[in-house]
Design an enzyme around this catalytic site. Sequence first.
Site, PDB file in Angstrom:
ATOM      1  N   GLY A 252      -3.714   3.442   4.138  1.00 47.38           N
ATOM      2  CA  GLY A 252      -3.325   2.308   4.823  1.00 47.38           C
ATOM      3  C   GLY A 252      -3.978   1.144   4.632  1.00 47.38           C
ATOM      4  N   LEU A 253      -5.110   1.196   3.522  1.00 45.91           N
ATOM      5  CA  LEU A 253      -5.884   0.155   3.504  1.00 45.91           C
ATOM      6  C   LEU A 253      -5.482  -0.838   2.382  1.00 45.91           C
ATOM      7  CD1 LEU A 253      -9.106   1.910   4.134  1.00 45.91           C
ATOM      8  CD2 LEU A 253      -7.906   0.516   5.566  1.00 45.91           C
ATOM      9  N   GLY A 254      -4.160  -0.791   1.701  1.00 39.76           N
ATOM     10  CA  GLY A 254      -3.744  -1.829   0.849  1.00 39.76           C
ATOM     11  C   GLY A 254      -4.073  -1.679  -0.623  1.00 39.76           C
ATOM     12  N   SER A 255      -4.350  -0.284  -0.980  1.00 36.30           N
ATOM     13  CA  SER A 255      -5.155  -0.018  -2.148  1.00 36.30           C
ATOM     14  C   SER A 255      -4.114  -0.444  -3.250  1.00 36.30           C
ATOM     15  CB  SER A 255      -5.420   1.360  -2.455  1.00 36.30           C
ATOM     16  OG  SER A 255      -4.312   2.196  -2.258  1.00 36.30           O
TER      17      SER A 255
ATOM     18  N   ALA B 102      -1.587  -2.971  -3.133  1.00 34.38           N
ATOM     19  CA  ALA B 102      -1.529  -4.370  -3.350  1.00 34.38           C
ATOM     20  C   ALA B 102      -2.658  -4.904  -3.961  1.00 34.38           C
ATOM     21  CB  ALA B 102      -1.179  -4.908  -2.085  1.00 34.38           C
TER      22      ALA B 102
ATOM     23  N   ASP C 175       0.686  -6.791   3.239  1.00 31.58           N
ATOM     24  CA  ASP C 175      -0.270  -6.336   2.476  1.00 31.58           C
ATOM     25  C   ASP C 175      -0.708  -7.327   1.279  1.00 31.58           C
ATOM     26  OD1 ASP C 175      -0.007  -4.112   3.978  1.00 31.58           O
ATOM     27  OD2 ASP C 175      -0.196  -2.529   2.321  1.00 31.58           O
TER      28      ASP C 175
END
Length: 342
Positions: free
Chosen positions: A119-122, A124, A166
């Site tokens: 959930g940390l936007g890897s 994008a 994101d």
Amino acid sequence: MNGQPVRDRRATVPDPAVGVGHSHAKAILLGEHTVVHGTPAVAFPLPALPVRAIARRGLHDTDFGPGAAGHFRFSVGAVGADGTESGPRVAVEEALRRWGLGGEPVEVRIDCDIPLARGLGSSAACAGAAVRAVADLYGRIVDPGSLYELVQCGEQVAHGRASGIDAGAVLASGPILFERGIARPIAFAVDADLVLADTGVPGSTQQAVAGVRRRLARDPRAARGQLDRADALITSAAADLAAGRTAALGAAMLEFQGLLAELGVSTPQIDELVRAALDAGAFGAKLTGAGLGGCVLALAATGTAPAVRDALRRAGAVRTWTVTAQSLRSSPTPIPEREITS
Ligand code: PMV
């Protein structure tokens, strides 16, 4: 040999055939999932978790060694290019096509320090770094709106349907309020730090987004009520954030966590970490990102973050990160407002 370390000439000679691009992780403070259905959302960048991409012309047979999680490469634009469809690859292909370079053979190597599927936007962030690297390689200046659009092309593949939060946050240099397709800077005025805790469980964004869509579709009237509630909650919480009302923001985070649980994306591990953060004195806590695993975000009064972090670790978090209010207040450059076309 005189015992002096041998310098690698390749590391010191500039290579004009190489382009480099960077990006970073993000965390969503409020509004995940409901943002896909039209509500606002608030997110902030995490520069402490960076991604670096290196692009080279041509197809190479370089051995980058065993691909640890987050370290991978892909190639585009020629027969023999690897065929895996990923967000970064789709974004790069679209960029080359728009620049009239479709079919150009390019290899991109990604070194991503962001834990994947948390959930940390890897996805994008990797797409953003990859597009910047390819732009650098071809000497292209990409304006923020076009860069956003290109990352979004990749995100539509990665998420199934991506709101744009994101892409907006991994390209931003400070907290953003994302509303009706526009990302604007928002002041982080609360006197509290943010503690992120990883459940250690990978979550699939695509699966979570599809599950929420199914749930909302089952009862459109109830769904309208939930989305209206979310909209009002996020709007007033964004005002609390900008006005420095810490306790109100924490309460809103907790209420939003309840809504996310109703939408089916919380898990027993997430619930456990939320409880632990609250017991340790956090103003509020919730999952961040798509859920079904991933990370929990807690709002802790300045000075109490270490106690909240320790409680989260005791409750099973496999790693934690603290983002200070001070770092979120000193956004280095203003974020250009951008029109978003998703
Ligand atoms: O978990 P992440 O980083 O993929 O965040 C996804 C955010 C969602 O709201 C669930 C999806 C979206 O596109 O907004």
